[in-house]
Structure formats: structure tokens, C-alpha cells
Design a protein around this motif. Sequence first.
Motif, mmCIF file in Angstrom:
data_model
loop_
_atom_site.group_PDB
_atom_site.id
_atom_site.type_symbol
_atom_site.label_atom_id
_atom_site.label_comp_id
_atom_site.label_asym_id
_atom_site.label_seq_id
_atom_site.Cartn_x
_atom_site.Cartn_y
_atom_site.Cartn_z
ATOM 1 N N MET A 1 8.444 14.191 -5.279
ATOM 2 C CA MET A 1 9.484 13.933 -6.240
ATOM 3 C C MET A 1 9.395 12.498 -6.753
ATOM 4 O O MET A 1 9.564 12.261 -7.949
ATOM 5 C CB MET A 1 10.850 14.205 -5.611
ATOM 6 N N VAL A 2 9.137 11.546 -5.853
ATOM 7 C CA VAL A 2 9.012 10.148 -6.269
ATOM 8 C C VAL A 2 7.869 10.004 -7.265
ATOM 9 O O VAL A 2 8.024 9.382 -8.322
ATOM 10 C CB VAL A 2 8.801 9.211 -5.054
ATOM 11 N N ASP A 3 6.728 10.599 -6.942
ATOM 12 C CA ASP A 3 5.584 10.532 -7.856
ATOM 13 C C ASP A 3 5.934 11.121 -9.216
ATOM 14 O O ASP A 3 5.608 10.548 -10.254
ATOM 15 C CB ASP A 3 4.380 11.272 -7.268
ATOM 16 N N TYR A 4 6.586 12.271 -9.208
ATOM 17 C CA TYR A 4 6.957 12.937 -10.449
ATOM 18 C C TYR A 4 7.857 12.037 -11.292
ATOM 19 O O TYR A 4 7.622 11.842 -12.491
ATOM 20 C CB TYR A 4 7.665 14.266 -10.151
ATOM 21 N N VAL A 20 17.782 -2.775 -5.614
ATOM 22 C CA VAL A 20 16.487 -2.482 -4.987
ATOM 23 C C VAL A 20 16.697 -2.095 -3.532
ATOM 24 O O VAL A 20 16.127 -1.141 -3.038
ATOM 25 C CB VAL A 20 15.518 -3.685 -5.099
ATOM 26 N N TYR A 21 17.555 -2.846 -2.853
ATOM 27 C CA TYR A 21 17.843 -2.537 -1.455
ATOM 28 C C TYR A 21 18.434 -1.140 -1.318
ATOM 29 O O TYR A 21 18.095 -0.408 -0.408
ATOM 30 C CB TYR A 21 18.800 -3.579 -0.872
ATOM 31 N N ASN A 22 19.303 -0.754 -2.231
ATOM 32 C CA ASN A 22 19.895 0.575 -2.152
ATOM 33 C C ASN A 22 18.867 1.678 -2.346
ATOM 34 O O ASN A 22 18.977 2.734 -1.759
ATOM 35 C CB ASN A 22 21.023 0.715 -3.165
ATOM 36 N N VAL A 23 17.860 1.434 -3.167
ATOM 37 C CA VAL A 23 16.782 2.412 -3.314
ATOM 38 C C VAL A 23 16.097 2.604 -1.968
ATOM 39 O O VAL A 23 15.861 3.726 -1.529
ATOM 40 C CB VAL A 23 15.756 1.955 -4.386
ATOM 41 N N MET A 24 15.809 1.503 -1.290
ATOM 42 C CA MET A 24 15.153 1.604 0.022
ATOM 43 C C MET A 24 16.085 2.237 1.047
ATOM 44 O O MET A 24 15.665 3.059 1.845
ATOM 45 C CB MET A 24 14.707 0.221 0.505
ATOM 46 N N LYS A 25 17.361 1.852 1.022
ATOM 47 C CA LYS A 25 18.293 2.400 1.998
ATOM 48 C C LYS A 25 18.456 3.898 1.785
ATOM 49 O O LYS A 25 18.500 4.669 2.741
ATOM 50 C CB LYS A 25 19.649 1.698 1.917
ATOM 51 N N SER A 26 18.507 4.332 0.547
ATOM 52 C CA SER A 26 18.584 5.764 0.257
ATOM 53 C C SER A 26 17.365 6.489 0.796
ATOM 54 O O SER A 26 17.479 7.574 1.352
ATOM 55 C CB SER A 26 18.704 6.010 -1.249
ATOM 56 N N ALA A 27 16.208 5.878 0.629
ATOM 57 C CA ALA A 27 14.980 6.492 1.145
ATOM 58 C C ALA A 27 15.022 6.594 2.665
ATOM 59 O O ALA A 27 14.669 7.621 3.246
ATOM 60 C CB ALA A 27 13.760 5.688 0.693
ATOM 61 N N LYS A 37 7.655 5.207 2.764
ATOM 62 C CA LYS A 37 6.372 4.516 2.582
ATOM 63 C C LYS A 37 6.031 4.383 1.106
ATOM 64 O O LYS A 37 5.579 3.327 0.655
ATOM 65 C CB LYS A 37 5.246 5.271 3.296
ATOM 66 N N LYS A 38 6.221 5.450 0.355
ATOM 67 C CA LYS A 38 5.883 5.447 -1.074
ATOM 68 C C LYS A 38 6.747 4.442 -1.835
ATOM 69 O O LYS A 38 6.230 3.629 -2.597
ATOM 70 C CB LYS A 38 6.068 6.855 -1.648
ATOM 71 N N VAL A 39 8.069 4.482 -1.641
ATOM 72 C CA VAL A 39 8.972 3.560 -2.338
ATOM 73 C C VAL A 39 8.673 2.121 -1.912
ATOM 74 O O VAL A 39 8.623 1.216 -2.747
ATOM 75 C CB VAL A 39 10.448 3.931 -2.076
ATOM 76 N N HIS A 40 8.443 1.913 -0.621
ATOM 77 C CA HIS A 40 8.132 0.568 -0.117
ATOM 78 C C HIS A 40 6.857 0.045 -0.769
ATOM 79 O O HIS A 40 6.797 -1.104 -1.218
ATOM 80 C CB HIS A 40 8.008 0.606 1.407
ATOM 81 N N MET A 41 5.836 0.892 -0.858
ATOM 82 C CA MET A 41 4.570 0.499 -1.479
ATOM 83 C C MET A 41 4.780 0.151 -2.960
ATOM 84 O O MET A 41 4.299 -0.876 -3.441
ATOM 85 C CB MET A 41 3.547 1.623 -1.353
ATOM 86 N N LYS A 46 5.436 -5.383 -6.781
ATOM 87 C CA LYS A 46 6.031 -6.465 -7.573
ATOM 88 C C LYS A 46 6.399 -7.666 -6.704
ATOM 89 O O LYS A 46 6.138 -8.795 -7.064
ATOM 90 C CB LYS A 46 7.264 -5.957 -8.299
ATOM 91 N N ALA A 47 7.035 -7.409 -5.580
ATOM 92 C CA ALA A 47 7.455 -8.481 -4.666
ATOM 93 C C ALA A 47 7.627 -7.880 -3.274
ATOM 94 O O ALA A 47 8.062 -6.742 -3.141
ATOM 95 C CB ALA A 47 8.753 -9.104 -5.133
ATOM 96 N N PRO A 48 7.300 -8.636 -2.231
ATOM 97 C CA PRO A 48 7.426 -8.117 -0.863
ATOM 98 C C PRO A 48 8.857 -7.669 -0.530
ATOM 99 O O PRO A 48 9.821 -8.321 -0.925
ATOM 100 C CB PRO A 48 7.025 -9.298 0.011
ATOM 101 N N VAL A 49 8.965 -6.550 0.171
ATOM 102 C CA VAL A 49 10.255 -6.030 0.615
ATOM 103 C C VAL A 49 10.249 -6.059 2.137
ATOM 104 O O VAL A 49 9.436 -5.395 2.770
ATOM 105 C CB VAL A 49 10.481 -4.582 0.117
ATOM 106 N N ASP A 50 11.139 -6.847 2.708
ATOM 107 C CA ASP A 50 11.239 -6.985 4.162
ATOM 108 C C ASP A 50 12.200 -5.929 4.704
ATOM 109 O O ASP A 50 13.396 -5.968 4.428
ATOM 110 C CB ASP A 50 11.737 -8.386 4.509
#
Length: 87
Positions: A1-4, A20-27, A37-41, A46-50
Motif C-alpha cells: 500500500m505504501v508503494d502504491y 513526520v513523527y505521526n507518520v512513523m508512529k502510525s506505522a 521499514k519502508k516508511v523509515h527508509m 531526506k533526513a535521518p529519523v531517530d
Amino acid sequence: MVDYLVNKGADIYAKDDGDVYNVMKSAVLGKNTNIVKKVHMLLNDKAPVDLNDQTVESDGETLIMVAAAMIALRLSSIYWRKAPIQI
């Protein structure tokens, strides 16, 4: 779905760090490590996500903590479904 969605032009980069954090938290809350992994990559392009950044949430909660809590919740629900009922 992410790829699509990304292939269809969805913008995973939010206007501020909170989004951006909410996108990761949702994942992470979705409990699908492949999506995390996909969203983190994609975000890291663009910029490192810790994933262990304690400065994002006021209570110091990190994405690693959220993921660990989700795993513990899942394991406890499996245990209690299989545990014999004792009276």
C-alpha cells in the motif's frame, strides 16, 4: 500500500516534524514491520529519523517504546487466550 500511494504521488514528507513523527508512529502502531521499514527508509532519504528520539513526545515516549508495548500487548493477548480458566 505504501508503494502504491507513493507511486501515485502521495507526499510522505509533512510540513513539520510533528507530522513526520505521526507518520512513523502510525506505522509502528500498525504492527507491520515491513511498513515501518519502508516508511523509515523513505523518510531517511531526506533526513535521518531517530526511532529512539525522546524529545518528540512530552512524556519522552519513543517509537521503540511504542513498538515494544505493542509486542507485549500482542503476546499477552495470545497468552490469555491460551491460558486455562481456573476457578
